[in-house]
Design a protein around this motif. Structure first.
Motif, PDB file in Angstrom:
ATOM      1  N   UNK A   1       0.071  32.962 -38.571  1.00 29.22           N
ATOM      2  CA  UNK A   1       1.066  33.630 -37.734  1.00 29.22           C
ATOM      3  C   UNK A   1       2.461  33.504 -38.335  1.00 29.22           C
ATOM      4  N   UNK A   2       2.784  32.319 -38.885  1.00 28.74           N
ATOM      5  CA  UNK A   2       4.095  32.126 -39.508  1.00 28.74           C
ATOM      6  C   UNK A   2       4.278  33.041 -40.715  1.00 28.74           C
ATOM      7  N   UNK A   3       3.216  33.195 -41.517  1.00 31.54           N
ATOM      8  CA  UNK A   3       3.305  34.084 -42.679  1.00 31.54           C
ATOM      9  C   UNK A   3       3.516  35.531 -42.245  1.00 31.54           C
ATOM     10  N   UNK A   4       2.822  35.922 -41.189  1.00 29.83           N
ATOM     11  CA  UNK A   4       2.977  37.284 -40.684  1.00 29.83           C
ATOM     12  C   UNK A   4       4.397  37.514 -40.149  1.00 29.83           C
ATOM     13  N   UNK A   5       4.916  36.538 -39.407  1.00 36.48           N
ATOM     14  CA  UNK A   5       6.284  36.648 -38.884  1.00 36.48           C
ATOM     15  C   UNK A   5       7.301  36.693 -40.020  1.00 36.48           C
ATOM     16  N   UNK A   6       7.085  35.860 -41.039  1.00 39.10           N
ATOM     17  CA  UNK A   6       8.004  35.823 -42.185  1.00 39.10           C
ATOM     18  C   UNK A   6       8.010  37.151 -42.922  1.00 39.10           C
ATOM     19  N   UNK A   7       6.827  37.728 -43.092  1.00 37.81           N
ATOM     20  CA  UNK A   7       6.727  39.026 -43.789  1.00 37.81           C
ATOM     21  C   UNK A   7       7.428  40.124 -43.002  1.00 37.81           C
ATOM     22  N   UNK A   8       7.246  40.104 -41.678  1.00 37.97           N
ATOM     23  CA  UNK A   8       7.917  41.107 -40.836  1.00 37.97           C
ATOM     24  C   UNK A   8       9.430  40.935 -40.909  1.00 37.97           C
ATOM     25  N   UNK A   9       9.892  39.698 -40.826  1.00 44.85           N
ATOM     26  CA  UNK A   9      11.331  39.436 -40.866  1.00 44.85           C
ATOM     27  C   UNK A   9      11.924  39.858 -42.211  1.00 44.85           C
ATOM     28  N   UNK A  10      11.225  39.578 -43.300  1.00 39.03           N
ATOM     29  CA  UNK A  10      11.714  39.968 -44.620  1.00 39.03           C
ATOM     30  C   UNK A  10      11.820  41.486 -44.748  1.00 39.03           C
ATOM     31  N   UNK A  11      10.841  42.194 -44.194  1.00 36.54           N
ATOM     32  CA  UNK A  11      10.867  43.658 -44.241  1.00 36.54           C
ATOM     33  C   UNK A  11      12.029  44.211 -43.421  1.00 36.54           C
ATOM     34  N   UNK A  12      12.251  43.628 -42.248  1.00 38.19           N
ATOM     35  CA  UNK A  12      13.366  44.065 -41.401  1.00 38.19           C
ATOM     36  C   UNK A  12      14.693  43.744 -42.068  1.00 38.19           C
ATOM     37  N   UNK A  13      14.794  42.553 -42.670  1.00 34.11           N
ATOM     38  CA  UNK A  13      16.026  42.153 -43.365  1.00 34.11           C
ATOM     39  C   UNK A  13      16.354  43.129 -44.480  1.00 34.11           C
ATOM     40  N   UNK A  14      15.337  43.540 -45.224  1.00 40.06           N
ATOM     41  CA  UNK A  14      15.539  44.487 -46.314  1.00 40.06           C
ATOM     42  C   UNK A  14      16.076  45.813 -45.792  1.00 40.06           C
TER      43      UNK A  14
END
Length: 307
Positions: free
Chosen positions: A88-101
Motif C-alpha cells: 500500500x505504501x508503494x502504491x501511495x508513493x507512486x501515486x504521489x510522485x505522479x501527482x507531484x510531476x
C-alpha cells in the motif's frame, strides 16, 4: 517497551507532539506538529504491538514496536500485515510522485507574496494557482481562500517523490503518501553542503554564503528529522543550519530537553549552528538583524568546524 515510551519515540522521529491523555487503540488520533501552522497536521495510531506516527506537513512516518519477540503465530500474522502495508505504501508513493510531476509541470516561474514576506520579493520560483492544485491533487492541498502557491519539488536520488506547496500565509502542504524520507530540494550547487529545513531559510543561506564568496550546495530538507536522514547520504564536508526551536511544552523530555532542530542536528553528527534567539530560524535572523548577522554565525561555525 511501554506504550507511552513508544508513542514518545514515534512522535519524536517525525516532529509530532504526542497527544495528551489516553490514546484510543486502533484508531487514528489527531495531533499537532512542532512546525509553524502545524495544528492538526499530525496523526497517531496504536495497537497492542506497535505505534505509528505521521506528519502531514513533512510526509514523515515512523513506527515503533512494543515487542522485540513474537510467537510463531504473531510473526506470521505481522509478516502478512507488513507485506500488505508495504504494498500500500508503494502504491501511495507512486501515486504521489505522479501527482507531484503533474503539479511541477503545471507551475510557472514567478514571484510570490510569501517570498516577498521573507525578504525576497524579486525571487522567481515555480508558482501554481489554487484551482490547478485542487484539480490535480484535491482540495485537501488548498487552504481556504488561498490563491496560488510556491511549488518546492522533493527529490530522492534525483527522482521526484513529492512536492511541498507554500501558501501566502506560510501554510505548507505535502501530498499524502509521498516518500519524504531523505528527500530534499537543491537551491544552490557547489563545494561543501549545507542542510536546512525551510525554503526561505535556504534562500537566506544562499545570500549569506554568496556574500562570504562561497559557492556551496544548499539542500532544503523540509523538516528537522529529515535533516538527519539527508545528512547520512552526504559525502564530504557538510554543515547544518538548524532552526532554534523551543523544547515541546507538553513533553519537554521528548528531545532530551532540546528543541527539534538542535536534537536532530546533533543526531546527524555534523557541525551545526542555530540563530541565537529561540523560536527563530536563519531567515528570521536575516530579516531582523540583516545578512551580516547570518554571516557571522555561519563564519564562526566554519572556523570552529575546521579547528
Amino acid at each position: 517497551m511501554m506504550l507511552e515510551q513508544a508513542i514518545s519515540e514515534a512522535c519524536a522521529a517525525v516532529g509530532v507532539i504526542p497527544p495528551r491523555g489516553r490514546v484510543a487503540m486502533r484508531k487514528w488520533v489527531q495531533a499537532d506538529t512542532l512546525a509553524k501552522n502545524g495544528k492538526g497536521d499530525g496523526r497517531l495510531i496504536c495497537d497492542e504491538f506497535r505505534v505509528t506516527a505521521m506528519n502531514w506537513q513533512t510526509g514523515d512516518k515512523a513506527t515503533v514496536w512494543l515487542k522485540d519477540e513474537f510467537t510463531p503465530a504473531e510473526k506470521k500474522r505481522f509478516a502478512e500485515t507488513r507485506a500488505k502495508d508495504q504494498r500500500e505504501d508503494r502504491e501511495k508513493s507512486a501515486r504521489a510522485a505522479a501527482i507531484a510531476t503533474k503539479i511541477i509541470a503545471a507551475s510557472k516561474p514567478g514571484t510570490h507574496p510569501y517570498l516577498g514576506s521573507k525578504g525576497f520579493p524579486s525571487e522567481r520560483a515555480p508558482v501554481i494557482a489554487a484551482e490547478k492544485v485542487a484539480e490535480i491533487a484535491g482540495d485537501y492541498m488548498v487552504p481556504d481562500g488561498a490563491c496560488e502557491a510556491v511549488v518546492v519539488p522533493a527529490r530522492v536520488n534525483g527522482s521526484i517523490t513529492s512536492v511541498q506547496l507554500i501558501w501566502r500565509d506560510g501554510t505548507k502542504k505535502f501530498l499524502f503518501g509521498g516518500d519524504m524520507g531523505r528527500a530534499s530540494h537543491r537551491i544552490a550547487t557547489g563545494g561543501d553542503t549545507w542542510l536546512c529545513e525551510g525554503y526561505a531559510t535556504g534562500l537566506s543561506l544562499r545570500a549569506a554564503l554568496k556574500g562570504l564568496s562561497r559557492k556551496d550546495t544548499i539542500l532544503v530538507c523540509f523538516s528537522a528529522s529529515n535533516i538527519a536522514k539527508v545528512a547520512s547520504t552526504i559525502k564530504g564536508r557538510c554543515y547544518i543550519a538548524a532552526d532554534h526551536d523551543a523544547p515541546p511544552k507538553t513533553k519537554p523530555e521528548q528531545f532530551d530537553g532540546l528543541g527539534a532542530g538542535e536534537f536532530f542536528a546533533r543526531k546527524a553528527g555534523r557541525p551545526y549552528a542555530m540563530p541565537p534567539i529561540v523560536k527563530t530560524d536563519f531567515n528570521d535572523l536575516h530579516q531582523s538583524e540583516g545578512i551580516f548577522a547570518v554571516q557571522r554565525v555561519l563564519s564562526k561555525l566554519i572556523r570552529e568546524a575546521r579547528m
